[in-house]
Design an enzyme around this catalytic site. Structure first.
Site, mmCIF file in Angstrom:
data_model
loop_
_atom_site.group_PDB
_atom_site.id
_atom_site.type_symbol
_atom_site.label_atom_id
_atom_site.label_comp_id
_atom_site.label_asym_id
_atom_site.label_seq_id
_atom_site.Cartn_x
_atom_site.Cartn_y
_atom_site.Cartn_z
ATOM 1 N N THR A 36 -5.596 11.639 2.150
ATOM 2 C CA THR A 36 -5.025 11.505 0.809
ATOM 3 C C THR A 36 -6.155 11.041 -0.108
ATOM 4 O OG1 THR A 36 -4.520 9.154 1.021
ATOM 5 C CG2 THR A 36 -2.848 10.707 1.851
ATOM 6 N N THR A 99 5.693 8.386 3.556
ATOM 7 C CA THR A 99 4.688 8.052 4.583
ATOM 8 C C THR A 99 5.023 6.765 5.317
ATOM 9 O OG1 THR A 99 2.862 9.232 3.555
ATOM 10 C CG2 THR A 99 2.275 7.307 4.869
ATOM 11 N N THR A 124 1.856 -5.951 6.745
ATOM 12 C CA THR A 124 1.286 -6.772 5.687
ATOM 13 C C THR A 124 2.074 -8.064 5.510
ATOM 14 O OG1 THR A 124 0.999 -6.827 3.280
ATOM 15 C CG2 THR A 124 2.671 -5.333 4.093
ATOM 16 N N ASP A 125 1.422 -9.056 4.931
ATOM 17 C CA ASP A 125 2.129 -10.307 4.604
ATOM 18 C C ASP A 125 3.119 -10.101 3.453
ATOM 19 O OD1 ASP A 125 0.287 -10.005 2.518
ATOM 20 O OD2 ASP A 125 -0.634 -11.986 2.763
ATOM 21 N N GLU A 126 2.982 -8.977 2.722
ATOM 22 C CA GLU A 126 3.837 -8.776 1.543
ATOM 23 C C GLU A 126 5.306 -8.582 1.909
ATOM 24 O OE1 GLU A 126 2.377 -6.280 -1.557
ATOM 25 O OE2 GLU A 126 0.317 -6.920 -1.257
ATOM 26 N N TYR A 150 6.196 -0.881 -2.515
ATOM 27 C CA TYR A 150 5.247 -0.848 -1.390
ATOM 28 C C TYR A 150 5.720 -1.768 -0.266
ATOM 29 C CZ TYR A 150 1.285 -2.388 1.457
ATOM 30 O OH TYR A 150 0.493 -2.751 2.520
ATOM 31 N N LYS A 154 7.033 -1.055 3.640
ATOM 32 C CA LYS A 154 6.378 -1.612 4.835
ATOM 33 C C LYS A 154 7.386 -2.421 5.661
ATOM 34 C CE LYS A 154 2.504 -1.512 5.823
ATOM 35 N NZ LYS A 154 1.721 -0.530 6.641
ATOM 36 N N PRO A 205 -10.475 -6.152 -15.226
ATOM 37 C CA PRO A 205 -9.126 -6.379 -15.775
ATOM 38 C C PRO A 205 -8.327 -7.376 -14.922
ATOM 39 C CG PRO A 205 -9.196 -4.296 -14.577
ATOM 40 C CD PRO A 205 -10.559 -4.902 -14.435
HETATM 41 P P1 NAD Z 1 -6.138 2.759 2.546
HETATM 42 O O1 NAD Z 1 -5.254 3.126 1.407
HETATM 43 O O2 NAD Z 1 -7.560 2.428 2.270
HETATM 44 O O3 NAD Z 1 -6.127 3.923 3.635
HETATM 45 C C1 NAD Z 1 -4.951 4.562 4.054
HETATM 46 C C2 NAD Z 1 -5.351 5.734 4.944
HETATM 47 O O4 NAD Z 1 -4.154 6.361 5.400
HETATM 48 C C3 NAD Z 1 -6.157 6.813 4.210
HETATM 49 O O5 NAD Z 1 -7.225 7.246 5.012
HETATM 50 C C4 NAD Z 1 -5.149 7.925 3.990
HETATM 51 O O6 NAD Z 1 -5.739 9.223 3.926
HETATM 52 C C5 NAD Z 1 -4.268 7.756 5.213
HETATM 53 N N1 NAD Z 1 -2.919 8.294 4.997
HETATM 54 C C6 NAD Z 1 -2.076 8.040 3.958
HETATM 55 N N2 NAD Z 1 -0.934 8.720 4.100
HETATM 56 C C7 NAD Z 1 -1.041 9.419 5.257
HETATM 57 C C8 NAD Z 1 -0.186 10.305 5.951
HETATM 58 N N3 NAD Z 1 1.031 10.619 5.460
HETATM 59 N N4 NAD Z 1 -0.605 10.820 7.115
HETATM 60 C C9 NAD Z 1 -1.822 10.521 7.613
HETATM 61 N N5 NAD Z 1 -2.691 9.700 6.990
HETATM 62 C C10 NAD Z 1 -2.305 9.159 5.821
HETATM 63 O O7 NAD Z 1 -5.397 1.568 3.275
HETATM 64 P P2 NAD Z 1 -5.958 0.202 3.890
HETATM 65 O O8 NAD Z 1 -6.137 -0.765 2.794
HETATM 66 O O9 NAD Z 1 -7.059 0.515 4.829
HETATM 67 O O10 NAD Z 1 -4.664 -0.254 4.720
HETATM 68 C C11 NAD Z 1 -4.467 0.198 6.048
HETATM 69 C C12 NAD Z 1 -3.200 -0.428 6.600
HETATM 70 O O11 NAD Z 1 -3.301 -1.845 6.544
HETATM 71 C C13 NAD Z 1 -1.945 -0.076 5.797
HETATM 72 O O12 NAD Z 1 -0.895 0.140 6.693
HETATM 73 C C14 NAD Z 1 -1.695 -1.302 4.939
HETATM 74 O O13 NAD Z 1 -0.334 -1.446 4.645
HETATM 75 C C15 NAD Z 1 -2.194 -2.407 5.846
HETATM 76 N N6 NAD Z 1 -2.715 -3.626 5.195
HETATM 77 C C16 NAD Z 1 -3.692 -3.537 4.241
HETATM 78 C C17 NAD Z 1 -4.230 -4.712 3.694
HETATM 79 C C18 NAD Z 1 -5.312 -4.673 2.645
HETATM 80 O O14 NAD Z 1 -5.679 -5.725 2.119
HETATM 81 N N7 NAD Z 1 -5.872 -3.535 2.318
HETATM 82 C C19 NAD Z 1 -3.760 -5.953 4.136
HETATM 83 C C20 NAD Z 1 -2.742 -5.993 5.101
HETATM 84 C C21 NAD Z 1 -2.245 -4.833 5.645
HETATM 85 O O1 DAU Z 2 -1.447 -8.848 1.076
HETATM 86 C C1 DAU Z 2 -1.820 -7.669 1.721
HETATM 87 C C2 DAU Z 2 -1.813 -6.541 0.736
HETATM 88 O O2 DAU Z 2 -2.945 -6.710 -0.094
HETATM 89 C C3 DAU Z 2 -1.825 -5.157 1.373
HETATM 90 O O3 DAU Z 2 -0.652 -4.996 2.107
HETATM 91 C C4 DAU Z 2 -1.934 -4.067 0.310
HETATM 92 O O4 DAU Z 2 -2.045 -2.796 0.907
HETATM 93 C C5 DAU Z 2 -3.176 -4.334 -0.523
HETATM 94 O O5 DAU Z 2 -3.268 -3.381 -1.567
HETATM 95 C C6 DAU Z 2 -3.139 -5.743 -1.098
HETATM 96 O O6 DAU Z 2 -2.103 -5.871 -2.114
HETATM 97 P P1 DAU Z 2 -2.350 -6.715 -3.468
HETATM 98 O O7 DAU Z 2 -1.434 -6.221 -4.482
HETATM 99 O O8 DAU Z 2 -2.383 -8.169 -3.173
HETATM 100 O O9 DAU Z 2 -3.886 -6.246 -3.735
HETATM 101 P P2 DAU Z 2 -4.645 -5.753 -5.042
HETATM 102 O O10 DAU Z 2 -6.085 -5.627 -4.668
HETATM 103 O O11 DAU Z 2 -3.980 -4.613 -5.706
HETATM 104 O O12 DAU Z 2 -4.477 -7.026 -5.983
HETATM 105 C C7 DAU Z 2 -4.910 -8.322 -5.574
HETATM 106 C C8 DAU Z 2 -4.539 -9.281 -6.678
HETATM 107 O O13 DAU Z 2 -5.365 -8.987 -7.820
HETATM 108 C C9 DAU Z 2 -3.110 -9.155 -7.167
HETATM 109 O O14 DAU Z 2 -2.623 -10.432 -7.530
HETATM 110 C C10 DAU Z 2 -3.211 -8.263 -8.411
HETATM 111 C C11 DAU Z 2 -4.576 -8.642 -8.956
HETATM 112 N N1 DAU Z 2 -5.294 -7.559 -9.657
HETATM 113 C C12 DAU Z 2 -5.451 -6.380 -9.017
HETATM 114 C C13 DAU Z 2 -6.101 -5.320 -9.643
HETATM 115 C C14 DAU Z 2 -6.259 -4.001 -8.939
HETATM 116 C C15 DAU Z 2 -5.798 -7.768 -10.937
HETATM 117 O O15 DAU Z 2 -5.674 -8.871 -11.497
HETATM 118 N N2 DAU Z 2 -6.443 -6.734 -11.535
HETATM 119 C C16 DAU Z 2 -6.608 -5.512 -10.956
HETATM 120 O O16 DAU Z 2 -7.186 -4.592 -11.592
#
Ligand code: NAD
Ligand code: DAU
Length: 336
Positions: A36, A99, A124-126, A150, A154, A205
């Protein structure tokens, strides 16, 4: 182990693939990813020729493709595949439900039909909702109370995973992790966006008052925890993974300004995210006591390493910001 990693071309999934290939010299990885907007094979360029790594482009909502991948007889599925950006889920939740809920059901069903596949689901913790300033951190017994499309999707997935354990005895585990930062984070999330904006001499931002709190964990430490749970976690259990590093978003912005020698004028307060969760924090005692895991990377070191990585990899994020990054796949796999 032969591991089918779904969503391995994203931020944490690609860090996990690097981690496993480096730390388990016998393991084989099949990376199953739909590519994606968030999937980027450049994250895996360093291992693309590794004989223990292969790539399978497909969608987890495509039951036939999932069956084909499961027919490759993996010992385990580790599911990272998801729509992950909260702001996008607020604009349109349909891909999130497809998804994150239907896709997980299809993976679970394929694992059940194949029999004896270990299934680890990344959550996720969310799913636990939002904390007040003096609330104790979330733990594995905190009731689910998701507040964004979101996190609701999850949460639904986690409940399906639990149901497959109870109903079919599928050997599952779940991990609920806090916010990650580190190399390969797509530049729409806080760190990726703020660091790359600052490197481009643009403002960052900050939503609302910027006093929302997240518990930050360096991505490699998350991968180490997943790896331990996959190999030694108790079946049917959830494990919380936290960073012991609660910071406000303003504190993150200010830390980055310091590392890059920039002044406060680069902070721009903008309209808040609707339904913005105020605080997340996680108690990871269960993981520490059962499997001996703790985060290894301090916040200061992790921030320094992350900024250094984005500075050294301008090509990687500039291609994303310009939209050119998805061309990599076409060059690498012209036959598909
Ligand atoms: P990301 O958005 O960077 O990557 C998601 C990946 O999934 C991409 O490579 C995308 O191509 C693939 N994907 C999406 N839809 C798909 C589908 N239908 N079939 C196959 N592949 C698909 O995500 P991330 O930040 O690496 O998060 C990975 C996992 O960890 C997620 O499940 C997310 O909920 C969880 N998570 C993320 C965070 C964080 O801070 N980023 C924290 C806690 C948990
Ligand atoms: O807690 C785990 C989660 O963390 C994961 O499950 C999600 O996939 C991941 O996207 C992340 O979610 P958040 O919403 O916490 O992350 P994000 O980076 O979008 O934002 C972090 C914090 O920063 C949130 O309070 C919103 C704020 N923010 C974010 C963006 C993108 C801003 O203030 N400005 C911004 O432009």
């Amino acid at each position: 182990m032969k591991i089918l990693v779904t969503g391995g071309a994203g931020f944490i999934g690609s860090n996990f693939i690097h981690y496993v290939l480096a730390n388990h010299p016998e393991d084989i990885i099949i990376n199953f990813d739909a590519l994606t907007y968030a999937g980027n094979l450049a994250n895996l360029a360093a291992v693309a020729q590794n004989p223990r790594y292969s790539f399978f482009k497909a969608d987890i909502t495509d039951a036939a493709a999932v069956s084909e991948a499961v027919a490759l007889a993996p010992d385990a599925i580790v599911n990272f595949a998801a729509e992950t950006h909260v702001d996008r889920s607020i604009m349109d939740s349909s891909a999130f439900v497809k998804t994150n809920v239907l896709g997980v059901q299809i993976l679970l069903e394929a694992a059940r039909q194949a029999g004896n596949i270990r299934f680890h689901h990344i959550s996720t913790d969310e799913v636990f909702g939002s904390l007040l300033p003096h609330d104790p951190p979330f733990n594995e017994n905190t009731p689910y109370a998701p507040r964004s499309p979101y996190s609701a999707s999850k949460a639904a997935a986690d409940l399906l995973v639990r149901a497959y354990f109870t109903t079919y005895n599928l050997p599952v585990t779940i991990s609920n992790c806090s916010n990650n930062y580190g190399p390969y984070q797509f530049p729409e999330k806080l760190h990726g966006l703020f660091i790359t904006n600052l490197l481009e001499n643009k403002k960052v931002p900050v939503y609302g008052d910027g006093l929302q709190i997240r518990d930050w964990l360096y991505a490699t430490d998350h991968c180490e925890a997943i790896d331990l749970i996959l190999r030694r976690g108790r079946l049917g259990e959830s494990y919380c993974i936290g960073g012991a590093s609660e910071k406000t978003n303003l504190a993150i912005a200010e830390h980055l300004l310091k590392l890059l020698n920039l002044d406060q004028s680069y902070i721009q307060h903008v309209a808040d995210r609707p339904g913005h969760d105020r605080r997340y924090a996680l108690n990871f005692d269960k993981l520490k006591n059962e499997l001996g895991w703790e985060p290894k990377t301090s916040f200061a070191d992790g921030m320094q390493k992350t900024v250094a990585w984005y500075k050294a990899n301008t090509d990687w994020w500039q291609k994303i910001k310009s939209g050119e990054y998805q061309e990599y796949y076409k060059k690498q796999y012209p036959q598909k």
